[in-house]
Write an enzyme that holds these catalytic residues in place. Structure first.
Site, PDB file in Angstrom:
ATOM      1  N   GLU A 295       0.406   0.934  12.219  1.00  0.00           N
ATOM      2  CA  GLU A 295      -0.176   0.892  11.340  1.00  0.00           C
ATOM      3  C   GLU A 295      -0.416   0.293  10.265  1.00  0.00           C
ATOM      4  OE1 GLU A 295       1.134   5.526  10.264  1.00  0.00           O
ATOM      5  OE2 GLU A 295       2.475   4.386   9.881  1.00  0.00           O
TER       6      GLU A 295
ATOM      7  N   HIS B  73       8.753   5.804   4.366  1.00  0.00           N
ATOM      8  CA  HIS B  73       8.807   7.523   4.241  1.00  0.00           C
ATOM      9  C   HIS B  73      10.171   7.735   3.984  1.00  0.00           C
ATOM     10  CE1 HIS B  73       7.655   5.924   8.861  1.00  0.00           C
ATOM     11  NE2 HIS B  73       6.677   5.973   7.882  1.00  0.00           N
TER      12      HIS B  73
ATOM     13  N   HIS C  60       4.050   0.701   2.639  1.00  0.00           N
ATOM     14  CA  HIS C  60       4.153   2.353   3.340  1.00  0.00           C
ATOM     15  C   HIS C  60       5.553   2.590   3.870  1.00  0.00           C
ATOM     16  CE1 HIS C  60       3.305   4.942   6.039  1.00  0.00           C
ATOM     17  NE2 HIS C  60       3.975   4.623   7.190  1.00  0.00           N
TER      18      HIS C  60
END
Length: 241
Positions: free
Chosen positions: A76, A97, A95
């Site tokens: 990614e 989660h 980035h």
């Protein structure tokens, strides 16, 4: 070369910080724009943030192709390259989660700043849904087309959620991006708790603007550096003051 070496050291610390603050576990990544070439960026090889060392840091062109370094890169990396390509004001991207944030990516209620220290996340946080343009996918950002679509939804904002996946934040500096990523998770926890108690009064856009203006001026106790020093110690680094 000294600027690059310093930048790599800061990027290693940033990865360790987001791991220590429970924003990232085995997954997620932090990047920064190359200090000597704005058309490149720095990002680790594919490795858990808590484990990253200086030797893991690679250099990439904005399209995600490798310029320097060895190892298997993150799939990614296109998240980062597309945002740098679209936003010349952005110098760092996180980035993650983080678990309290994810629910807000799949329900109708928007994540909005609830506490003054969380204003950096922005007053308007959209949700990017890969299915809108790409149909059924594995929910990963696997190419520049998807990365650019995500960057378009982010627009000029700081934060964007990703349906059923996580979030991405962009900052004018590495410390701002790390701060915003930590506070995005903090705000999600607070909003979930407050909503269980009743109607929530969120920060207004005007309040958010005024708070962010003070934070960006870096006044004592109000800027991003104070939090950075605190988090450095959490992550096992000496403070750099």
């Amino acid at each position: 070369m000294s600027d690059l070496k310093t930048a790599i050291g800061e990027l290693v610390a940033a990865n360790r910080i987001v791991a220590a603050e429970k924003v990232c576990d085995a997954f997620g990544h932090v990047s920064m724009r190359h200090p000597e070439d704005p058309k490149k960026f720095l990002l680790s090889r594919g490795r858990a943030p808590e484990l990253i060392e200086a030797s893991d840091i690679m250099q990439f062109h904005l399209d995600g192709t490798v310029f320097a370094g060895s190892g298997k890169p993150y799939l990614e990396r296109f998240i980062h390259g597309a945002i740098y390509e679209m936003r010349p004001d952005v110098n760092a991207v996180v980035h993650s989660h983080s678990y309290s944030v994810v629910p807000f990516s799949v329900v109708g209620e928007r994540l909005r700043p609830i506490m003054h220290v969380c204003a950096t996340i922005g007053a308007d946080i959209p949700v990017w849904d890969a299915q809108t343009r790409f149909g059924d996918t594995d929910l990963l950002v696997a190419n520049m087309e998807q990365g650019r679509d995500l960057a378009k939804v982010l627009g000029a904002r700081t934060s964007v959620l990703m349906r059923g996946h996580g979030s991405t934040v962009a900052g004018g500096s590495l410390r701002e991006a790390v701060y915003a990523s930590v506070m995005l998770e903090v705000n999600a926890q607070l909003q979930l708790k407050a909503r269980a108690m009743g109607e929530v009064k969120f920060l207004t856009p005007g309040e958010v603007d005024l708070i962010r203006e003070r934070q960006n001026k870096g006044r004592p106790g109000e800027g991003f550096d104070r939090a950075w020093q605190y988090w450095l110690r959490h992550a096992g680094f000496p403070t750099d003051e």
